[in-house]
Design an enzyme around this catalytic site. Sequence first.
Site, PDB file in Angstrom:
ATOM      1  CB  THR A  43      47.063  70.788   3.076  1.00 17.68           C
ATOM      2  OG1 THR A  43      46.449  69.646   3.686  1.00 17.68           O
ATOM      3  CG2 THR A  43      46.013  71.837   2.796  1.00 17.68           C
ATOM      4  CB  SER A 103      52.535  64.519   6.181  1.00 19.78           C
ATOM      5  OG  SER A 103      51.495  64.826   7.092  1.00 19.78           O
ATOM      6  CB  THR A 145      49.810  70.373   8.685  1.00 22.74           C
ATOM      7  OG1 THR A 145      48.511  69.819   8.427  1.00 22.74           O
ATOM      8  CG2 THR A 145      50.066  71.571   7.806  1.00 22.74           C
ATOM      9  CG  ASP A 146      47.286  65.469   8.865  1.00 24.64           C
ATOM     10  OD1 ASP A 146      46.558  64.726   8.181  1.00 24.64           O
ATOM     11  OD2 ASP A 146      46.963  66.618   9.226  1.00 24.64           O
TER      12      ASP A 146
HETATM   13  N1  ASP Z   1      45.734  67.779   6.107  1.00 28.23           N
HETATM   14  C1  ASP Z   1      47.143  67.552   5.984  1.00 28.23           C
HETATM   15  C2  ASP Z   1      47.856  68.858   5.655  1.00 28.23           C
HETATM   16  O1  ASP Z   1      47.358  69.851   6.182  1.00 28.23           O
HETATM   17  C3  ASP Z   1      47.458  66.485   5.032  1.00 28.23           C
HETATM   18  C4  ASP Z   1      48.887  66.089   5.202  1.00 28.23           C
HETATM   19  O2  ASP Z   1      49.398  66.106   6.327  1.00 28.23           O
HETATM   20  O3  ASP Z   1      49.497  65.708   4.198  1.00 28.23           O
HETATM   21  O4  ASP Z   1      48.859  68.912   5.002  1.00 28.23           O
END
Ligand code: ASP
Length: 331
Positions: free
Chosen positions: A17, A63, A96-97
């Site tokens: 993100t 991720s 973050t995932d």
């Molecule tokens: N929603 C996730 C983020 O906050 C997407 C990811 O993990 O790539 O990064």
Amino acid sequence: MNKSKLPHVVIIGTGGTIASTAPSSTALTDYSVTEGIDSLLKAVPEIAKLARIGGEQLFNIESFAITNKMLLKMATRVNQLLADPDIDGIVITHGTDTLEESAYFLNLTVKSHKPVVLVGAMRPGSAISADGPLNLYNAVLLAAHPQASHLGVLVSLNDRIVAARFVSKTNTTQVDTFRSYEQGCIGHINNQQVHLYQTPTRLHTTQTDFDISATKALPSVDIIYDHQNAGLHFYEASIAAGAQGIVVAACGNGSMSPQARKGARLAVKHKVICVRSSRVGSGIVSASVNDARQRLVSANSLNPQKARILLMLALGVTGDIAQIQSYFDRY
Ligand code: ASP
């Protein structure tokens, strides 16, 4: 400070993100990865005052699409860079995932005392009050900080500093999502000042038995969620697919439903190492007197996704249950 005297920090981009944009400034969920590391750096020119910055793009994806092969590539590149005496620290921009999985994998496989800081964002760069730019600034500030070495891998978002061993994503959308309910933060970043209060006691980086320098592939380890009326079929399918390990996201303090217990017995019969973690989200899965007899491993306080990371690395070293249990009790 004279620029040449500034610490040298390399920022590795992997996507997420923090590198995403959405069609409008109020769109906070539907977005896609569009920005490379160069545009992330351009958006925060202030970091040039903190460190001599190098930037490289390892890959650029969400991720949840990161594979074992990419984990190995990340750890290998970090070790190569940190072996350079001129490089003082690393920042990795990451989705973050699954950030906690990469952070914990690096915590176990980076062979350097130098700071490695993972950073992400909960809002895309196109959003009103995007959190990425300040998170990135703070991550560089931390990676360049002399006291941030010897702490293992760190995760920093929203002014908090959390140890990779204890951090997890605790909220699906909030910017304050990276927490450790039981161990809390090891520090805070407040108005450009790094405040560190604790040193993680669990073994990490140079203290672990894991060396991935010659690892071509990681063992296959699955996670199976336990619940009321669970069936045996996921265990059968995982074993048939060649899993070398299964982590059970068990109920409560690692309690397993009748079929999950049957599935664990089936796994053991097929020499698949079975670890009891918990779906609860915090706390320790107590070792049980029955574990030795049933040849099960307790995940200690590792959540299922982190227990999978440790079990993959452990299986690269040993199949001995007692030694694997000792890893879960020390790392
Ligand atoms: N929603 C996730 C983020 O906050 C997407 C990811 O993990 O790539 O990064």
